[in-house]
Design a protein around this motif. Structure first.
Motif, PDB file in Angstrom:
ATOM      1  N   SER A  60       0.833  -1.201   0.000  1.00  0.00           N
ATOM      2  CA  SER A  60       0.000   0.000   0.000  1.00  0.00           C
ATOM      3  C   SER A  60       0.865   1.248   0.000  1.00  0.00           C
ATOM      4  O   SER A  60       2.080   1.211   0.307  1.00  0.00           O
ATOM      5  CB  SER A  60      -0.901  -0.001   1.236  1.00  0.00           C
ATOM      6  N   SER A  61       0.251   2.382  -0.337  1.00  0.00           N
ATOM      7  CA  SER A  61       0.983   3.638  -0.368  1.00  0.00           C
ATOM      8  C   SER A  61       1.503   4.019   1.017  1.00  0.00           C
ATOM      9  O   SER A  61       2.616   4.534   1.161  1.00  0.00           O
ATOM     10  CB  SER A  61       0.088   4.756  -0.920  1.00  0.00           C
ATOM     11  N   ALA A  62       0.680   3.750   2.041  1.00  0.00           N
ATOM     12  CA  ALA A  62       1.110   4.066   3.411  1.00  0.00           C
ATOM     13  C   ALA A  62       2.333   3.254   3.802  1.00  0.00           C
ATOM     14  O   ALA A  62       3.268   3.768   4.438  1.00  0.00           O
ATOM     15  CB  ALA A  62      -0.032   3.814   4.387  1.00  0.00           C
ATOM     16  N   ARG A  63       2.356   1.975   3.415  1.00  0.00           N
ATOM     17  CA  ARG A  63       3.507   1.119   3.736  1.00  0.00           C
ATOM     18  C   ARG A  63       4.748   1.578   2.983  1.00  0.00           C
ATOM     19  O   ARG A  63       5.852   1.612   3.538  1.00  0.00           O
ATOM     20  CB  ARG A  63       3.188  -0.326   3.388  1.00  0.00           C
ATOM     21  N   ILE A  64       4.583   1.956   1.728  1.00  0.00           N
ATOM     22  CA  ILE A  64       5.736   2.421   0.937  1.00  0.00           C
ATOM     23  C   ILE A  64       6.294   3.710   1.527  1.00  0.00           C
ATOM     24  O   ILE A  64       7.514   3.886   1.646  1.00  0.00           O
ATOM     25  CB  ILE A  64       5.324   2.603  -0.534  1.00  0.00           C
ATOM     26  N   LEU A  65       5.396   4.621   1.910  1.00  0.00           N
ATOM     27  CA  LEU A  65       5.857   5.881   2.490  1.00  0.00           C
ATOM     28  C   LEU A  65       6.578   5.654   3.820  1.00  0.00           C
ATOM     29  O   LEU A  65       7.626   6.262   4.074  1.00  0.00           O
ATOM     30  CB  LEU A  65       4.667   6.826   2.689  1.00  0.00           C
ATOM     31  N   ALA A  66       6.009   4.767   4.643  1.00  0.00           N
ATOM     32  CA  ALA A  66       6.572   4.571   5.973  1.00  0.00           C
ATOM     33  C   ALA A  66       7.843   3.737   5.952  1.00  0.00           C
ATOM     34  O   ALA A  66       8.766   3.987   6.741  1.00  0.00           O
ATOM     35  CB  ALA A  66       5.535   3.914   6.880  1.00  0.00           C
ATOM     36  N   ARG A  67       7.921   2.750   5.048  1.00  0.00           N
ATOM     37  CA  ARG A  67       9.042   1.805   5.095  1.00  0.00           C
ATOM     38  C   ARG A  67      10.136   2.100   4.077  1.00  0.00           C
ATOM     39  O   ARG A  67      11.305   1.771   4.328  1.00  0.00           O
ATOM     40  CB  ARG A  67       8.507   0.391   4.880  1.00  0.00           C
ATOM     41  N   TYR A  68       9.789   2.731   2.952  1.00  0.00           N
ATOM     42  CA  TYR A  68      10.769   2.896   1.890  1.00  0.00           C
ATOM     43  C   TYR A  68      11.124   4.358   1.609  1.00  0.00           C
ATOM     44  O   TYR A  68      12.278   4.661   1.287  1.00  0.00           O
ATOM     45  CB  TYR A  68      10.258   2.241   0.590  1.00  0.00           C
ATOM     46  N   ILE A  69      10.155   5.253   1.710  1.00  0.00           N
ATOM     47  CA  ILE A  69      10.413   6.656   1.367  1.00  0.00           C
ATOM     48  C   ILE A  69      10.930   7.426   2.579  1.00  0.00           C
ATOM     49  O   ILE A  69      12.006   8.037   2.544  1.00  0.00           O
ATOM     50  CB  ILE A  69       9.138   7.316   0.817  1.00  0.00           C
ATOM     51  N   ALA A  70      10.179   7.391   3.681  1.00  0.00           N
ATOM     52  CA  ALA A  70      10.540   8.191   4.867  1.00  0.00           C
ATOM     53  C   ALA A  70      11.931   7.875   5.415  1.00  0.00           C
ATOM     54  O   ALA A  70      12.682   8.802   5.744  1.00  0.00           O
ATOM     55  CB  ALA A  70       9.479   8.022   5.952  1.00  0.00           C
ATOM     56  N   PRO A  71      12.344   6.590   5.538  1.00  0.00           N
ATOM     57  CA  PRO A  71      13.702   6.345   6.053  1.00  0.00           C
ATOM     58  C   PRO A  71      14.802   6.941   5.188  1.00  0.00           C
ATOM     59  O   PRO A  71      15.843   7.352   5.714  1.00  0.00           O
ATOM     60  CB  PRO A  71      13.790   4.811   6.083  1.00  0.00           C
TER      61      PRO A  71
END
Length: 302
Positions: free
Chosen positions: A205-216
């Protein structure tokens, strides 16, 4: 016949980390070593560490009660009894400066805790989704960033009313747009990365991608910006205190101390010199630490 015994081969221990935790610890040690190798960054770290110790042990370091008035001792020059002199009410300036470090650290810490997640969330979502989400968030950001931070903070605190907590909210509302723009610029370059596309193909999901891949991946740039932003937060807080919109008397806030002492600064220079020097040193220290963190966390600096 003498037999030649094979000498045991000496193996050097591998420095390759065996787990993610070991890799993180190794990176932290190497980064800290590089950070402290720079003498200017080391000086900034020492100043901030000293400020933290002073704030932590303020009741034991202060030589007098910061609120105790003694008009007979008013406007005394620096001496053995009062290291930084006294103000117009006879209060010890050194003790007020020591206790004022707690107020400054409180404002800086609280604003950073608010601004960091808000700016990171807004910027990462704008850069990742693009389209109308990007336009909406960036137009709001442009409205905030079009005004100088101090002017915008003055407007917010005038609407909220004077007070330390209202000053924190006003400074936070004025300080998040640069963080959001930085996070958005980084997210734009990451949303088409191979690992992000692979996660999308796997149904993340977009939330998972943002939290796990983009934000870090944005954290290093955001941390550097937040560190350098702490100096600006301190200056804005001092400016609000100088104008009587921040911490209210008799709180020993550094900007308010300068404001109350400016009427006597020609004859009694120590009233403004001590808090002014403290603001300058702490602001410079945060900038030096931010420069050092940028050199450590930016791979292009190798």
């Amino acid at each position: 016949m003498a037999s030649t015994a094979a000498s045991p081969t000496t193996t050097t221990p591998s420095r390759t980390p065996g787990s993610a935790a070991q890799a993180l610890a190794l990176n932290l040690r190497q980064g800290l070593r590089r950070l402290l190798r720079n003498p200017m960054t080391l000086a900034g770290v020492l100043v901030i560490a000293l400020m933290l110790l002073v704030a932590l042990f303020a009741p034991w370091i202060a030589t007098h009660d910061p609120f105790e008035q003694n008009l007979k001792q008013a406007l005394r020059a620096p001496s053995h009894a009062n290291w930084f002199g006294t103000d117009e009410y006879g209060r010890d300036i050194f003790s007020r400066l020591v206790h004022g470090s707690r107020i400054s650290l409180y404002v800086i810490a609280l604003v950073t805790v608010i601004v960091g997640p808000v700016g990171l969330a807004v910027g990462s979502m704008a850069g990742y989704f693009g389209g109308w989400v990007d336009n909406l968030f960036m137009r709001i950001t442009d409205i905030f960033i079009s005004f100088p931070s101090l002017v915008l903070a003055l407007a917010f605190v005038a609407a909220l009313g004077p007070g330390l907590d209202h000053a924190v909210i006003a400074i936070a509302l004025a300080a998040w747009p640069p963080i959001a723009r930085l996070a958005r610029a980084e997210a734009l370059s990451l949303r088409h990365a191979d690992y992000v596309i692979a996660a999308q193909l796997q149904g993340a999901s977009s939330a998972r991608i943002l939290a796990r891949y983009i934000a870090p991946m944005l954290m290093s740039s955001v941390v550097v910006r937040l560190t350098m932003n702490m100096a600006n937060v301190l200056l804005i807080a001092a400016g609000l205190g100088f104008l009587g919109l921040g911490a209210q008397p008799p709180a020993p806030e550094w900007g308010a101390m300068i404001s109350s002492g400016r009427r006597y600064m020609i004859e009694c220079w120590w009233l403004v010199a001590a808090p002014g020097l403290a603001i300058m040193l702490v602001s410079l220290a945060f900038n030096l630490i931010g420069d050092g963190l940028r050199d450590v966390l930016d791979p292009r600096s190798e």
